[in-house]
Design a protein around this motif. Structure first.
Motif, PDB file in Angstrom:
ATOM      1  N   GLU A 181      -8.913   2.586   3.006  1.00  0.00           N
ATOM      2  CA  GLU A 181      -7.897   3.403   3.656  1.00  0.00           C
ATOM      3  C   GLU A 181      -7.592   2.847   5.044  1.00  0.00           C
ATOM      4  OE1 GLU A 181      -9.082   7.687   1.565  1.00  0.00           O
ATOM      5  OE2 GLU A 181      -9.130   7.463   3.752  1.00  0.00           O
ATOM      6  N   LEU A 182      -6.359   3.010   5.464  1.00  0.00           N
ATOM      7  CA  LEU A 182      -5.898   2.537   6.769  1.00  0.00           C
ATOM      8  C   LEU A 182      -5.156   3.666   7.475  1.00  0.00           C
ATOM      9  CD1 LEU A 182      -5.500  -0.126   8.553  1.00  0.00           C
ATOM     10  CD2 LEU A 182      -3.242  -0.238   7.501  1.00  0.00           C
ATOM     11  N   ASP A 183      -5.637   4.050   8.684  1.00  0.00           N
ATOM     12  CA  ASP A 183      -4.967   5.073   9.480  1.00  0.00           C
ATOM     13  C   ASP A 183      -4.043   4.409  10.497  1.00  0.00           C
ATOM     14  OD1 ASP A 183      -6.380   7.087   8.209  1.00  0.00           O
ATOM     15  OD2 ASP A 183      -7.895   7.254   9.797  1.00  0.00           O
ATOM     16  N   VAL A 184      -2.831   4.927  10.599  1.00  0.00           N
ATOM     17  CA  VAL A 184      -1.854   4.430  11.578  1.00  0.00           C
ATOM     18  C   VAL A 184      -1.237   5.631  12.284  1.00  0.00           C
ATOM     19  CG1 VAL A 184       0.224   3.050  11.933  1.00  0.00           C
ATOM     20  CG2 VAL A 184      -1.346   2.473  10.065  1.00  0.00           C
ATOM     21  N   ASP A 185      -1.262   5.616  13.612  1.00  0.00           N
ATOM     22  CA  ASP A 185      -0.699   6.712  14.399  1.00  0.00           C
ATOM     23  C   ASP A 185       0.722   6.358  14.843  1.00  0.00           C
ATOM     24  OD1 ASP A 185      -3.118   7.894  14.028  1.00  0.00           O
ATOM     25  OD2 ASP A 185      -3.786   7.706  16.118  1.00  0.00           O
ATOM     26  N   PHE A 186       1.673   7.223  14.486  1.00  0.00           N
ATOM     27  CA  PHE A 186       3.079   7.018  14.788  1.00  0.00           C
ATOM     28  C   PHE A 186       3.530   7.972  15.895  1.00  0.00           C
ATOM     29  CE2 PHE A 186       2.629   5.286  10.612  1.00  0.00           C
ATOM     30  CZ  PHE A 186       3.677   4.406  10.398  1.00  0.00           C
ATOM     31  N   VAL A 187       4.204   7.421  16.913  1.00  0.00           N
ATOM     32  CA  VAL A 187       4.875   8.278  17.882  1.00  0.00           C
ATOM     33  C   VAL A 187       6.111   8.848  17.209  1.00  0.00           C
ATOM     34  CG1 VAL A 187       6.005   8.413  20.127  1.00  0.00           C
ATOM     35  CG2 VAL A 187       4.108   6.838  19.797  1.00  0.00           C
TER      36      VAL A 187
ATOM     37  N   THR B  39      -2.093   7.993   6.666  1.00  0.00           N
ATOM     38  CA  THR B  39      -3.166   7.246   6.031  1.00  0.00           C
ATOM     39  C   THR B  39      -2.627   6.556   4.793  1.00  0.00           C
ATOM     40  OG1 THR B  39      -4.845   8.797   6.828  1.00  0.00           O
ATOM     41  CG2 THR B  39      -5.456   7.379   4.988  1.00  0.00           C
ATOM     42  N   PHE B  40      -2.843   5.243   4.733  1.00  0.00           N
ATOM     43  CA  PHE B  40      -2.443   4.445   3.583  1.00  0.00           C
ATOM     44  C   PHE B  40      -3.691   4.084   2.777  1.00  0.00           C
ATOM     45  CE2 PHE B  40       0.550   3.565   7.026  1.00  0.00           C
ATOM     46  CZ  PHE B  40       1.773   3.796   6.415  1.00  0.00           C
ATOM     47  N   ALA B  41      -3.526   3.898   1.478  1.00  0.00           N
ATOM     48  CA  ALA B  41      -4.648   3.512   0.629  1.00  0.00           C
ATOM     49  C   ALA B  41      -4.141   2.632  -0.506  1.00  0.00           C
ATOM     50  CB  ALA B  41      -5.371   4.735   0.072  1.00  0.00           C
ATOM     51  N   GLY B  42      -5.045   1.837  -1.041  1.00  0.00           N
ATOM     52  CA  GLY B  42      -4.684   0.981  -2.168  1.00  0.00           C
ATOM     53  C   GLY B  42      -5.656  -0.168  -2.299  1.00  0.00           C
TER      54      GLY B  42
ATOM     55  N   VAL C 144      -3.427  -0.723  14.109  1.00  0.00           N
ATOM     56  CA  VAL C 144      -4.451  -0.100  13.276  1.00  0.00           C
ATOM     57  C   VAL C 144      -5.218   0.924  14.118  1.00  0.00           C
ATOM     58  CG1 VAL C 144      -6.601  -0.479  12.006  1.00  0.00           C
ATOM     59  CG2 VAL C 144      -4.748  -2.174  11.879  1.00  0.00           C
ATOM     60  N   ARG C 145      -5.307   2.150  13.620  1.00  0.00           N
ATOM     61  CA  ARG C 145      -6.150   3.125  14.325  1.00  0.00           C
ATOM     62  C   ARG C 145      -7.545   3.184  13.718  1.00  0.00           C
ATOM     63  NH1 ARG C 145      -9.153   4.411  16.849  1.00  0.00           N
ATOM     64  NH2 ARG C 145      -9.541   6.262  18.122  1.00  0.00           N
ATOM     65  N   ALA C 146      -7.623   3.073  12.409  1.00  0.00           N
ATOM     66  CA  ALA C 146      -8.939   3.051  11.760  1.00  0.00           C
ATOM     67  C   ALA C 146      -8.800   2.431  10.380  1.00  0.00           C
ATOM     68  CB  ALA C 146      -9.519   4.461  11.658  1.00  0.00           C
ATOM     69  N   TYR C 147      -9.868   1.777   9.962  1.00  0.00           N
ATOM     70  CA  TYR C 147      -9.917   1.181   8.627  1.00  0.00           C
ATOM     71  C   TYR C 147     -11.240   1.566   7.980  1.00  0.00           C
ATOM     72  CZ  TYR C 147     -10.227  -2.341   4.910  1.00  0.00           C
ATOM     73  OH  TYR C 147     -10.349  -2.969   3.697  1.00  0.00           O
ATOM     74  N   ARG C 148     -11.167   2.036   6.741  1.00  0.00           N
ATOM     75  CA  ARG C 148     -12.364   2.387   5.980  1.00  0.00           C
ATOM     76  C   ARG C 148     -12.387   1.535   4.714  1.00  0.00           C
ATOM     77  NH1 ARG C 148     -10.231   6.664   8.395  1.00  0.00           N
ATOM     78  NH2 ARG C 148      -8.793   7.113   6.671  1.00  0.00           N
ATOM     79  N   ALA C 149     -13.478   0.825   4.524  1.00  0.00           N
ATOM     80  CA  ALA C 149     -13.530  -0.213   3.497  1.00  0.00           C
ATOM     81  C   ALA C 149     -13.484   0.322   2.067  1.00  0.00           C
ATOM     82  CB  ALA C 149     -14.778  -1.062   3.685  1.00  0.00           C
ATOM     83  N   GLY C 150     -13.796   1.583   1.882  1.00  0.00           N
ATOM     84  CA  GLY C 150     -13.804   2.116   0.531  1.00  0.00           C
ATOM     85  C   GLY C 150     -15.080   1.767  -0.205  1.00  0.00           C
ATOM     86  N   THR C 151     -15.120   2.133  -1.459  1.00  0.00           N
ATOM     87  CA  THR C 151     -16.294   1.875  -2.296  1.00  0.00           C
ATOM     88  C   THR C 151     -15.830   1.276  -3.621  1.00  0.00           C
ATOM     89  OG1 THR C 151     -16.218   4.043  -3.380  1.00  0.00           O
ATOM     90  CG2 THR C 151     -17.406   3.907  -1.279  1.00  0.00           C
TER      91      THR C 151
ATOM     92  N   THR D  92       0.846  -1.184   0.000  1.00  0.00           N
ATOM     93  CA  THR D  92       0.000   0.000   0.000  1.00  0.00           C
ATOM     94  C   THR D  92       0.884   1.237   0.000  1.00  0.00           C
ATOM     95  OG1 THR D  92      -1.830   1.082   1.168  1.00  0.00           O
ATOM     96  CG2 THR D  92      -0.159   0.010   2.528  1.00  0.00           C
ATOM     97  N   GLU D  93       0.271   2.434  -0.085  1.00  0.00           N
ATOM     98  CA  GLU D  93       1.072   3.647  -0.142  1.00  0.00           C
ATOM     99  C   GLU D  93       0.426   4.779   0.637  1.00  0.00           C
ATOM    100  OE1 GLU D  93      -0.139   5.921  -4.213  1.00  0.00           O
ATOM    101  OE2 GLU D  93       1.172   4.163  -4.441  1.00  0.00           O
ATOM    102  N   VAL D  94       1.258   5.731   1.009  1.00  0.00           N
ATOM    103  CA  VAL D  94       0.817   6.889   1.786  1.00  0.00           C
ATOM    104  C   VAL D  94      -0.025   7.813   0.903  1.00  0.00           C
ATOM    105  CG1 VAL D  94       1.590   8.947   3.043  1.00  0.00           C
ATOM    106  CG2 VAL D  94       2.860   6.789   3.266  1.00  0.00           C
ATOM    107  N   ILE D  95      -1.154   8.278   1.479  1.00  0.00           N
ATOM    108  CA  ILE D  95      -1.916   9.332   0.791  1.00  0.00           C
ATOM    109  C   ILE D  95      -2.017  10.594   1.646  1.00  0.00           C
ATOM    110  CG2 ILE D  95      -3.239   7.739  -0.640  1.00  0.00           C
ATOM    111  CD1 ILE D  95      -5.637   8.289   1.268  1.00  0.00           C
ATOM    112  N   ARG D  96      -1.862  10.463   2.971  1.00  0.00           N
ATOM    113  CA  ARG D  96      -1.887  11.630   3.857  1.00  0.00           C
ATOM    114  C   ARG D  96      -0.933  11.416   5.022  1.00  0.00           C
ATOM    115  NH1 ARG D  96      -7.272  11.057   2.857  1.00  0.00           N
ATOM    116  NH2 ARG D  96      -7.621   9.924   4.806  1.00  0.00           N
ATOM    117  N   ASN D  97      -0.370  12.531   5.497  1.00  0.00           N
ATOM    118  CA  ASN D  97       0.516  12.501   6.660  1.00  0.00           C
ATOM    119  C   ASN D  97       0.292  13.803   7.413  1.00  0.00           C
ATOM    120  OD1 ASN D  97       2.627  12.580   8.518  1.00  0.00           O
ATOM    121  ND2 ASN D  97       4.133  11.732   7.102  1.00  0.00           N
ATOM    122  N   GLU D  98      -0.279  13.713   8.624  1.00  0.00           N
ATOM    123  CA  GLU D  98      -0.626  14.922   9.359  1.00  0.00           C
ATOM    124  C   GLU D  98      -0.288  14.795  10.836  1.00  0.00           C
ATOM    125  OE1 GLU D  98      -4.851  15.573   9.265  1.00  0.00           O
ATOM    126  OE2 GLU D  98      -5.270  13.419   9.290  1.00  0.00           O
TER     127      GLU D  98
END
Length: 272
Positions: free
Chosen positions: A108-114, A35-38, A95-102, A19-25
């Motif tokens: 999308e997969l959210d991962v929180d990094f320290v 947030t990863f997506a693919g 895993v912090r959150a997973y959204r199944a997509g359409t 998968t690949e990064v689509i957002r970093n905040e």
């Protein structure tokens, strides 16, 4: 990730997912959410709670990663034969959150990094990873698995376990009863947690010169702990995990089978 007592819930099938990064905040003083997506994330089965996975990060100049199909003893041994100068970096995350997509958009997969400066490869990577950065993940399931007779929970961690705690709280729902003791380096990090009315949150802010886990250990000792029906879950810095388990079993007579503990890292060792 060093493990202690566990009733681990594993995925039915383990598939290497690219998968690949689509957002970093930035989401708090100590955390960044990536947030990863693919399309390959359609092969990921969200289980909630503290679902964790192996994260493979490419070394600079070696973006085409050589990876095993799984992490059996044999495949892991083969993975280690890859020269260190090109072997992907392997870390464990939650895993912090997973959204199944359409049909029109991928999951999308959210991962929180320290993030803690450049101390550790993953922390440095998380601070600079931009859209398009590719990684691979291998699902490993859940450690949080309370026995059927559980009536209350005690969850203890430092900041490295905060994403897992957030996922557990979400999955337990509003009827959860017990205590959550979490020690963080900045008060702003506590905004990432919301607890149900009956789940008492003990948010402790560690001073710059204080030993990791000292505040958490002191608070656990102050709690009125009834061992009957209690399930304890202690994660994060190794001393927090093992120290909490030792205290509960030896001084509060909590059955060993009702305590899950897992050391994510050890103070004084870089590489988180």
């Amino acid at each position: 990730m060093s493990k202690g007592v566990e009733r681990r819930i594993q995925p039915q099938e383990k598939t290497m997912i690219f998968t690949e990064v689509i957002r970093n905040e930035s989401i708090s003083p100590s955390f960044r959410r990536i947030t990863f997506a693919g399309e390959s994330l359609r092969n990921f089965t969200p289980l909630g709670f503290d679902q964790w996975f192996r994260l493979f990060l490419p070394l600079p100049g070696h973006e085409e990663m050589r990876l095993p199909k799984d992490l059996s003893l044999l495949s892991y041994a083969r993975f280690l034969t890859i020269p260190k100068r090109e072997r992907p970096m392997l870390r464990n995350y939650t895993v912090r959150a997973y959204r199944a997509g359409t049909a029109d958009s991928p999951p999308e997969l959210d991962v929180d990094f320290v993030v803690h400066g450049d101390e550790g490869f993953a922390s440095a990577w998380a601070q600079t990873a931009g859209p398009g950065a590719r990684v691979a993940i291998l699902d490993e399931g859940i450690l949080f698995a309370p026995p059927e007779d559980t009536r209350s929970v005690l969850i203890v961690s430092d900041e490295t376990g905060l994403p897992a705690i957030a996922g557990i709280i979400d999955s337990l729902g509003p009827a959860a009863v017990g205590d959550v003791v979490v020690e963080v380096p900045d008060a702003g990090d506590l905004a990432l947690l919301e607890s149900p009315p009956m789940l008492r949150l003990h948010g402790l802010v560690r001073g710059h010169d204080e030993k990791v886990g000292a505040l958490a250990a002191a608070r656990v000792r102050e709690l009125a702990i009834a061992p009957t029906g209690l399930y304890a879950f202690a994660i994060g810095e190794s001393g927090i995990a093992t120290g909490t388990r030792r205290f509960l079993v030896s001084e509060r007579e909590v059955p060993k089978t009702h305590v899950t503990f897992c050391g994510f890292w050890r103070e004084g060792h870089a590489g988180r």
